[in-house]
Design a protein around this motif. Structure first.
Motif, PDB file in Angstrom:
ATOM      1  N   ILE A 107       0.868  -1.178   0.000  1.00  0.00           N
ATOM      2  CA  ILE A 107       0.000   0.000   0.000  1.00  0.00           C
ATOM      3  C   ILE A 107       0.901   1.222   0.000  1.00  0.00           C
ATOM      4  N   ILE A 108       0.664   2.144  -0.910  1.00  0.00           N
ATOM      5  CA  ILE A 108       1.353   3.432  -0.915  1.00  0.00           C
ATOM      6  C   ILE A 108       0.429   4.465  -0.294  1.00  0.00           C
ATOM      7  N   LEU A 109       0.958   5.260   0.612  1.00  0.00           N
ATOM      8  CA  LEU A 109       0.247   6.391   1.193  1.00  0.00           C
ATOM      9  C   LEU A 109       0.974   7.657   0.767  1.00  0.00           C
ATOM     10  N   ARG A 110       0.247   8.545   0.083  1.00  0.00           N
ATOM     11  CA  ARG A 110       0.869   9.800  -0.325  1.00  0.00           C
ATOM     12  C   ARG A 110      -0.064  10.960   0.023  1.00  0.00           C
ATOM     13  N   PRO A 111       0.494  12.118   0.333  1.00  0.00           N
ATOM     14  CA  PRO A 111      -0.352  13.266   0.680  1.00  0.00           C
ATOM     15  C   PRO A 111      -1.398  13.527  -0.392  1.00  0.00           C
ATOM     16  N   SER A 112      -2.621  13.755   0.037  1.00  0.00           N
ATOM     17  CA  SER A 112      -3.719  13.949  -0.910  1.00  0.00           C
ATOM     18  C   SER A 112      -3.560  15.250  -1.667  1.00  0.00           C
ATOM     19  N   THR A 113      -3.978  15.233  -2.911  1.00  0.00           N
ATOM     20  CA  THR A 113      -3.983  16.456  -3.719  1.00  0.00           C
ATOM     21  C   THR A 113      -5.360  17.100  -3.772  1.00  0.00           C
ATOM     22  N   VAL A 114      -6.308  16.589  -2.970  1.00  0.00           N
ATOM     23  CA  VAL A 114      -7.644  17.171  -2.976  1.00  0.00           C
ATOM     24  C   VAL A 114      -7.557  18.629  -2.554  1.00  0.00           C
ATOM     25  N   LYS A 115      -8.321  19.471  -3.226  1.00  0.00           N
ATOM     26  CA  LYS A 115      -8.265  20.904  -2.979  1.00  0.00           C
ATOM     27  C   LYS A 115      -9.453  21.367  -2.153  1.00  0.00           C
ATOM     28  N   ASP A 116      -9.176  22.325  -1.287  1.00  0.00           N
ATOM     29  CA  ASP A 116     -10.264  23.022  -0.610  1.00  0.00           C
ATOM     30  C   ASP A 116     -10.790  24.097  -1.563  1.00  0.00           C
ATOM     31  N   GLY A 117     -11.887  24.711  -1.173  1.00  0.00           N
ATOM     32  CA  GLY A 117     -12.360  25.851  -1.944  1.00  0.00           C
ATOM     33  C   GLY A 117     -13.386  25.478  -2.983  1.00  0.00           C
ATOM     34  N   ASP A 118     -13.572  26.372  -3.926  1.00  0.00           N
ATOM     35  CA  ASP A 118     -14.666  26.262  -4.881  1.00  0.00           C
ATOM     36  C   ASP A 118     -14.402  25.198  -5.941  1.00  0.00           C
ATOM     37  N   HIS A 119     -15.506  24.655  -6.471  1.00  0.00           N
ATOM     38  CA  HIS A 119     -15.438  23.752  -7.609  1.00  0.00           C
ATOM     39  C   HIS A 119     -15.498  24.564  -8.899  1.00  0.00           C
ATOM     40  N   ARG A 120     -15.390  23.865 -10.028  1.00  0.00           N
ATOM     41  CA  ARG A 120     -15.343  24.526 -11.330  1.00  0.00           C
ATOM     42  C   ARG A 120     -16.691  24.501 -12.041  1.00  0.00           C
ATOM     43  N   VAL A 121     -17.747  24.194 -11.304  1.00  0.00           N
ATOM     44  CA  VAL A 121     -19.071  24.047 -11.912  1.00  0.00           C
ATOM     45  C   VAL A 121     -19.674  25.421 -12.195  1.00  0.00           C
ATOM     46  N   GLU A 122     -20.237  25.557 -13.385  1.00  0.00           N
ATOM     47  CA  GLU A 122     -20.898  26.804 -13.758  1.00  0.00           C
ATOM     48  C   GLU A 122     -22.410  26.655 -13.650  1.00  0.00           C
ATOM     49  N   LYS A 123     -23.078  27.764 -13.542  1.00  0.00           N
ATOM     50  CA  LYS A 123     -24.541  27.767 -13.375  1.00  0.00           C
ATOM     51  C   LYS A 123     -25.234  27.714 -14.738  1.00  0.00           C
ATOM     52  N   ASN A 124     -24.911  26.679 -15.474  1.00  0.00           N
ATOM     53  CA  ASN A 124     -25.499  26.494 -16.806  1.00  0.00           C
ATOM     54  C   ASN A 124     -26.139  25.118 -16.891  1.00  0.00           C
ATOM     55  N   LEU A 125     -27.255  25.023 -17.575  1.00  0.00           N
ATOM     56  CA  LEU A 125     -27.909  23.743 -17.821  1.00  0.00           C
ATOM     57  C   LEU A 125     -27.683  23.316 -19.263  1.00  0.00           C
ATOM     58  N   SER A 126     -27.763  22.015 -19.497  1.00  0.00           N
ATOM     59  CA  SER A 126     -27.551  21.492 -20.847  1.00  0.00           C
ATOM     60  C   SER A 126     -28.622  21.985 -21.818  1.00  0.00           C
ATOM     61  N   ASN A 127     -29.815  22.216 -21.326  1.00  0.00           N
ATOM     62  CA  ASN A 127     -30.924  22.689 -22.155  1.00  0.00           C
ATOM     63  C   ASN A 127     -30.908  24.217 -22.200  1.00  0.00           C
ATOM     64  N   PRO A 128     -30.614  24.814 -23.348  1.00  0.00           N
ATOM     65  CA  PRO A 128     -30.569  26.284 -23.408  1.00  0.00           C
ATOM     66  C   PRO A 128     -31.927  26.935 -23.184  1.00  0.00           C
ATOM     67  N   ASN A 129     -32.997  26.151 -23.293  1.00  0.00           N
ATOM     68  CA  ASN A 129     -34.344  26.681 -23.076  1.00  0.00           C
ATOM     69  C   ASN A 129     -34.910  26.284 -21.715  1.00  0.00           C
ATOM     70  N   ALA A 130     -34.031  25.963 -20.786  1.00  0.00           N
ATOM     71  CA  ALA A 130     -34.475  25.538 -19.457  1.00  0.00           C
ATOM     72  C   ALA A 130     -35.408  26.567 -18.839  1.00  0.00           C
ATOM     73  N   SER A 131     -36.393  26.070 -18.106  1.00  0.00           N
ATOM     74  CA  SER A 131     -37.385  26.944 -17.485  1.00  0.00           C
ATOM     75  C   SER A 131     -36.750  27.822 -16.411  1.00  0.00           C
ATOM     76  N   ARG A 132     -37.445  28.873 -16.076  1.00  0.00           N
ATOM     77  CA  ARG A 132     -36.974  29.787 -15.028  1.00  0.00           C
ATOM     78  C   ARG A 132     -36.754  29.025 -13.731  1.00  0.00           C
ATOM     79  N   GLU A 133     -37.671  28.131 -13.395  1.00  0.00           N
ATOM     80  CA  GLU A 133     -37.579  27.383 -12.131  1.00  0.00           C
ATOM     81  C   GLU A 133     -36.392  26.415 -12.147  1.00  0.00           C
ATOM     82  N   ALA A 134     -36.155  25.782 -13.288  1.00  0.00           N
ATOM     83  CA  ALA A 134     -35.007  24.877 -13.379  1.00  0.00           C
ATOM     84  C   ALA A 134     -33.698  25.649 -13.245  1.00  0.00           C
ATOM     85  N   ARG A 135     -33.624  26.811 -13.863  1.00  0.00           N
ATOM     86  CA  ARG A 135     -32.411  27.629 -13.757  1.00  0.00           C
ATOM     87  C   ARG A 135     -32.197  28.114 -12.328  1.00  0.00           C
ATOM     88  N   ALA A 136     -33.289  28.460 -11.648  1.00  0.00           N
ATOM     89  CA  ALA A 136     -33.176  28.897 -10.252  1.00  0.00           C
ATOM     90  C   ALA A 136     -32.682  27.762  -9.360  1.00  0.00           C
TER      91      ALA A 136
END
Length: 502
Positions: free
Chosen positions: A166-195
């Motif tokens: 077993i190899i144990l190495r310091p984790s590279t997991v990052k704190d802080g924000d993810h890279r996800v944007e507030k966009n949906l795959s459907n460009p015509n998504a409803s107001r409620e889905a976007r909210a």
């Protein structure tokens, strides 16, 4: 000191100060972990304490014929046994655990127990060239080590594999924000889905949204904890035409309307009874028609032959479910829509033909529901961990997996979380769409397993007092890290959007 040397010294000082400031900045942003400077360590399996019929093997004694091991040998685990290793960590923190293994007998599952906390299972695959008998490596995800002594147990799992180290190495997991944007795959998504998407992105990594399948179970949780889950999980199963013709009456949409009216979040899946060709005898009755072994329906043939009856009934079923989902669209209730779930397992008919027909079916479903039926209230949740089954960023909003740990095992499932995050380079949110035991909220934070939400399955998984004990449910639903329905914003379905009347 001449002028040129003075300028050189001044430049060097500026560079050193800039480097120091950059280090401080990145540390504060979480780009560097406090234990990053710690070198990785290798724990040889043969140095551990063995139980059962686990035993050390090497060239002279080998019966499994594994080649290329390190150290004095390796440990063969057969039908029983464990390996217990100890490691003294100079600092507490997350460490990635990597297994050096040999699985020449075919894929085998196993897991670790680190200081009493289980990891999720990983599959030890034999991916190298045929005939190769050496060792391979696989990450089992992050584990949390205390400063000082730590106990690591390699469990049998399915057994019949060899472990070298077993190899144990310091984790590279990052704190802080993810890279996800507030966009949906459907460009015509409803107001409620976007909210709702806005709210989910803002919440991701800051807490986990609680969920439960079936309204009766959500009410039961309230009776025990004083809190409702934020998400209600429902099934379109009984709207399937080949079930309706046998007398079923769906109620999922009625319950979704009720839940949405109370400012709750709705997620829906579909145990899709095959459109035709149910076997329907005592061993495979009609109501099991979503299983591959209960139907002879060939959807790959249907997709390849759009003029066939098989294709016609496929579209018929999609249209029937779409008409029901329109009731939620018209009520302005967005839906976390998780169709064709667990396909890569092969036990459902929509996964029985492999990844390529599945992806074609998924994309057909997306196109028919979105572009033909105008179901712009759907947020599309893909359900798998296998990259070969991924249908494309243009038809997926959220990644998810289903996992049922053993009863009472509340581990954070960090290896599965990390796998999904890496699958799309942290550009999609990651959810635990079905679970048995609910991951411990303290462990979720310690392991930085930022699941967007969990949705506990029905029946004994929530009510038997074993899979989730009463004490554990109280801890989960009382945790500041867990978002219950009362913690959802009052403007959930207009969250982050400008006032249309302004």
């Amino acid at each position: 000191m001449n002028a040129s040397r003075a300028r050189l010294v001044l430049i060097l000082i500026v560079v050193l100060i800039s480097a120091a400031l950059m280090y401080v900045l990145l540390t504060q942003r979480g780009e560097f972990r406090i234990n990053q400077s710690i070198a990785e360590v290798r724990l040889e399996a043969e140095d551990g304490i063995l139980s059962g019929n686990a035993n050390v093997e090497h060239d002279e004694s080998s019966t499994s014929k594994a080649e290329g091991y390190s150290g004095r040998g390796y440990v063969a685990i057969r039908n029983e046994g464990t390996i217990t290793l100890t490691h003294h960590a100079s600092r507490a923190g997350l460490y990635e655990a990597i297994l050096g293994y040999n699985a020449a007998n075919g894929p085998k599952n196993t897991f670790l127990t680190v200081n009493g906390v289980n990891t999720a299972e990983v599959t030890l695959k034999h991916d190298v060239a045929e005939g190769y008998q050496g060792f391979e490596e696989i990450s089992i995800g992050n584990v949390f080590l205390h400063e000082g002594e730590n106990t690591i147990v390699v469990n049998k799992g399915w057994g019949w594999f060899n472990l070298d180290y077993i190899i144990l190495r310091p984790s590279t997991v990052k704190d802080g924000d993810h890279r996800v944007e507030k966009n949906l795959s459907n460009p015509n998504a409803s107001r409620e889905a976007r909210a709702l998407m806005n709210y989910l992105v803002d919440t991701y990594g800051k807490g986990i949204i609680s969920g439960q399948t079936e309204l009766i179970n959500a009410a039961w949780i309230y009776s025990k904890t004083g809190k409702f889950p934020a998400i209600l999980g429902l099934d379109m199963m009984d709207y399937s035409p080949t079930r309706v013709e046998n007398g079923t009456k769906g109620k999922a949409v009625d319950e979704a309307l009720e839940w949405g009216a109370k400012n709750g979040i709705v997620t829906i899946h579909w145990h899709w009874n095959a459109p035709k060709d149910l076997i329907n005898h005592s061993e495979h009755p009609w109501w099991r028609g979503f299983y591959a072994d209960a139907t002879t329906y060939d959807f790959a043939y249907a997709l390849a032959n759009p003029d066939s009856e098989d294709y016609r009934v496929l579209i018929r079923d999609i249209d029937v479910i779409s008409e029901q989902l329109k009731r939620l669209r018209d009520a302005k209730i967005p839906v976390l829509w998780r169709p064709l779930h667990e396909a890569d397992g092969g036990w459902f008919w929509w996964g029985a033909k492999g990844p390529e027909p599945y992806k074609k079916l998924y994309r057909l479903l997306y196109d028919r529901m979105t572009n033909h039926h105008g179901l712009n209230n759907l947020i599309w949740v893909w359900n798998s961990e296998e990259p070969d089954w991924y249908p494309g960023d243009d038809v997926v909003d959220i990644l998810s997996t289903d996992y049922y740990a053993p009863p009472g095992d509340y581990n954070p499932l960090s290896v599965k979380y990390e796998h999904l995050v890496q699958l799309r380079d942290d550009t999609k949110m990651v959810a635990l769409a079905e679970n048995g035991p609910i991951p411990d909220p303290d462990l979720l934070q310690a392991y930085r397993a930022n699941w967007l939400y969990f949705v506990t399955w029905t029946g004994d998984y929530i009510q038997d007092g074993i899979s989730n004990t009463p004490e554990h449910l109280q801890k989960v639903y009382g945790s500041d890290y867990v978002i219950t329905r009362d913690k959802l914003p009052d403007n959930l379905y207009s969250y982050g959007l400008p006032d249309p009347t302004a």
